[in-house]
Design an enzyme around this catalytic site. Structure first.
Site, short mmCIF file in Angstrom:
data_model
loop_
_atom_site.label_atom_id
_atom_site.label_comp_id
_atom_site.label_asym_id
_atom_site.label_seq_id
_atom_site.Cartn_x
_atom_site.Cartn_y
_atom_site.Cartn_z
N GLU A 1 11.97 -0.11 -11.61
CA GLU A 1 11.05 -1.44 -10.77
C GLU A 1 12.00 -1.28 -10.44
O GLU A 1 13.55 -1.92 -11.02
CB GLU A 1 10.38 -1.96 -11.42
N GLU B 1 0.00 1.06 -11.16
CA GLU B 1 1.02 0.03 -11.14
C GLU B 1 0.64 -0.99 -10.32
O GLU B 1 -0.03 -1.91 -10.46
CB GLU B 1 2.37 -0.03 -11.20
N GLU B 2 0.27 -0.14 -9.00
CA GLU B 2 0.22 -1.53 -7.40
C GLU B 2 -1.57 -1.99 -7.64
O GLU B 2 -1.83 -2.60 -6.78
CB GLU B 2 0.15 -0.89 -6.08
N HIS C 1 5.57 3.98 -12.92
CA HIS C 1 4.46 4.40 -11.96
C HIS C 1 4.75 5.35 -10.09
O HIS C 1 6.24 4.93 -10.04
CB HIS C 1 3.83 3.30 -11.64
N ASP D 1 10.31 1.29 -4.46
CA ASP D 1 9.05 0.99 -5.69
C ASP D 1 8.39 2.10 -5.84
O ASP D 1 6.92 2.14 -4.76
CB ASP D 1 8.55 -0.34 -5.00
N ASP E 1 2.11 6.31 -8.45
CA ASP E 1 1.64 4.87 -7.13
C ASP E 1 2.25 3.95 -6.23
O ASP E 1 3.20 3.45 -7.32
CB ASP E 1 0.23 4.17 -7.53
N HIS F 1 7.45 -2.64 -0.36
CA HIS F 1 5.95 -3.04 0.04
C HIS F 1 6.07 -3.31 1.85
O HIS F 1 4.92 -4.03 2.29
CB HIS F 1 5.11 -4.52 -0.50
ZN LIG Z 1 6.53 -0.52 -9.13
#
Ligand SMILES: [Zn+2]
Length: 380
Positions: free
Chosen positions: A167, A138-139, A71, A104, A73, A353
Site C-alpha cells: 500500500e 480492498e477498495e 489489491h 494505489d 482493484d 483516489h
Molecule cells: Zn490501496
C-alpha cells in the site's frame, strides 16, 4: 534524466494500469501476476468468492513464510474529462506515470513481482517460503477478499509469519513513512426519534434536531485520549446528519446521523461504545444506535520484519523511515489477527483516489530494490 519506460517494473505497472479493474473487478490483472509467479515455481490458486477474485500463491512448504500482499482493484476514476490523461491509459510525462491505480496500488504489485523474480534468480534455494496474497476487493466492501482468503488459510493451518503490504505508505518521499499498524475504525449509525409538527406550534411537536444538537456539541468536546507511544489520538468525526422533510414549515419527526471513530489501543470497541451510550443516556433523548466495527487496531511489535524493512529503506534512501500507525484502514486488519507481523511499504500517497493519480517511475524502481532487499534480509 534516465529512460525508465523500458524498465521491467515500469512495463508491468503500465500493463496493469491498462486494465480498468474498478472494484471489485480484477479485469485480468491477477492472471498477469499469476503467470509470472507460476514461471518462478509458485503454486497459484484463484479463490473466487462472489464477484471477487483473489490470488494465493506460494513457493515452498517450510517456515518462515514471507508474504507480499495487496489489491488489484482501484477506485472509480470519476468523470474522465477531469483527468489530464486517460485514467486507464498509462501516460509518462517526464519521469511521472499517470493513471488510476498507479500509486494505489499497482506500483506495489509490479515491484513485488519483479523483486521476487530478481531475488529468486539469485537465491532459488533460500530458506522458508515466499507467498503472494492479492485481492480485488480492498477498495469496496472488503468482505470477499483478504478476509476470506485468511479464513481459508486458517482452515488449512497455513501460517504467514511476515507480511509486506504494498500500500502507498509514503508521505513526501519514498520510504519516509512505513506503517506498522493501524487505528481501529468504529462507526455509529444513529436515529433520534421525535414528533413531527408545524413549525409555528413547537409545543405540539418534539424536534429531534433540538435534542441532538447539544449532544453533538458534547461529543465534539470530549478528548477521547492523547494517543500513546504507538498510536495518534483517537478521532471522532461526524460524516452525515440528516433530518427535515423538505418543507420550510414542518419540523422533522426523525433525525439520522452517522459518525466514525478512528481509535487507538487506549480503547476497545466495547469501551468506546459504552462511553458513547453513557453520554447519550445522560440526555433526554429517544434514540437507537447501531454499531459497525470495520477493523480493530493492530500493531506489529519490533522484530525481524520491522528491522528488515527499516534497513532496506535506509540503504536505498539514506534515511530511517518513520514507523507510523496513522492513516486509514487497510487489509492488514485481516492479516494481523492471524498472528502475522504486518508492515506497509509503498509509494507516495499524495495523489491516491484523486484525478491525475500518479507515481514517480524512479520510486517504483527503488521500491523493487527495497522489496528484494527485505527478502534477502529475512530469507537468507
Ligand atoms: Zn490501496
Amino acid at each position: 534524466m534516465t529512460n525508465t519506460t523500458s524498465e521491467p517494473v515500469v512495463e508491468l505497472l503500465c500493463d496493469l494500469i491498462r486494465r480498468p479493474s474498478i472494484t471489485p473487478d480484477d479485469a485480468g490483472c491477477q492472471l498477469v501476476l499469476a503467470e509470472r509467479l507460476a514461471a518462478l515455481g509458485f503454486v497459484c490458486e484463484t479463490l473466487q468468492f462472489n464477484d471477487v477474485t483473489n490470488l494465493w500463491a506460494r513457493r515452498g512448504t517450510s517456515s518462515p513464510v514471507l508474504c507480499f500482499a495487496g489489491h488489484t482493484d482501484v477506485v472509480p476514476p470519476g468523470d474522465e474529462r477531469d483527468w489530464s490523461t486517460g485514467p486507464f491509459e498509462p501516460t509518462h510525462i517526464g519521469d511521472v506515470i499517470f493513471g488510476r491505480g498507479s500509486a494505489d496500488m499497482k506500483s506495489g504489485l509490479a515491484a513485488m513481482i519483479v523483486g521476487l523474480e530478481r531475488f529468486l534468480a539469485e537465491h532459488p534455494n533460500h530458506k522458508g517460503s515466499l507467498a503472494v496474497l492479492i485481492t480485488s476487493d480492498e477498495e469496496g466492501r472488503a468482505r470477499d477478499g483478504t478476509q476470506r482468503v485468511m479464513q481459508v488459510l486458517k482452515e488449512r493451518d497455513e501460517h504467514i509469519d511476515w507480511c509486506v503490504l504494498g500500500e502507498p505508505s509514503s508521505q513526501h518521499a519514498l520510504g519516509d513513512v512505513v506503517r506498522i499498524g493501524r487505528r481501529g475504525s468504529l462507526s455509529g449509525m444513529l436515529t433520534v426519534r421525535g414528533v413531527q409538527g408545524h413549525v409555528a406550534y413547537p409545543q405540539q411537536a418534539d424536534n429531534p434536531i433540538r435534542r441532538f444538537a447539544p449532544l453533538l456539541a458534547e461529543l465534539h468536546q470530549i478528548e477521547w485520549d492523547d494517543g500513546n507511544d504507538a498510536f495518534p489520538p483517537t478521532s471522532f468525526q461526524v460524516v452525515d446528519v440528516r433530518a427535515g422533510i423538505g418543507a420550510p414549515n414542518v419540523t422533522p419527526g426523525e433525525l439520522s446521523a452517522r459518525f466514525n471513530f478512528r481509535y487507538s489501543t487506549e480503547w476497545t470497541h466495547e469501551s468506546l461504545q459504552e462511553k458513547v451510550h453513557a453520554v447519550f443516556d445522560a440526555h433526554e433523548i429517544d434514540y437507537e444506535l447501531n454499531w459497525h466495527l470495520s477493523g480493530k487496531p493492530f500493531l506489529t511489535e519490533p522484530g525481524a520484519l520491522i528491522n528488515a524493512v527499516t534497513e532496506a529503506v535506509t540503504e536505498q534512501t539514506g534515511r530511517a523511515p518513520e514507523l507510523s500507525t496513522g492513516g486509514g484502514t487497510s487489509d492488514g486488519r485481516f492479516i494481523s489477527p492471524a498472528g502475522t507481523d504486518v508492515v506497509e511499504l509503498g509509494p507516495v500517497n499524495a495523489s491516491i483516489h484523486k484525478v491525475d493519480e500518479h507515481v514517480n517511475a524512479e520510486d517504483v524502481i527503488t521500491l523493487t530494490k527495497m522489496y528484494q532487499r527485505i527478502m534477502q534480509l529475512l530469507l537468507l
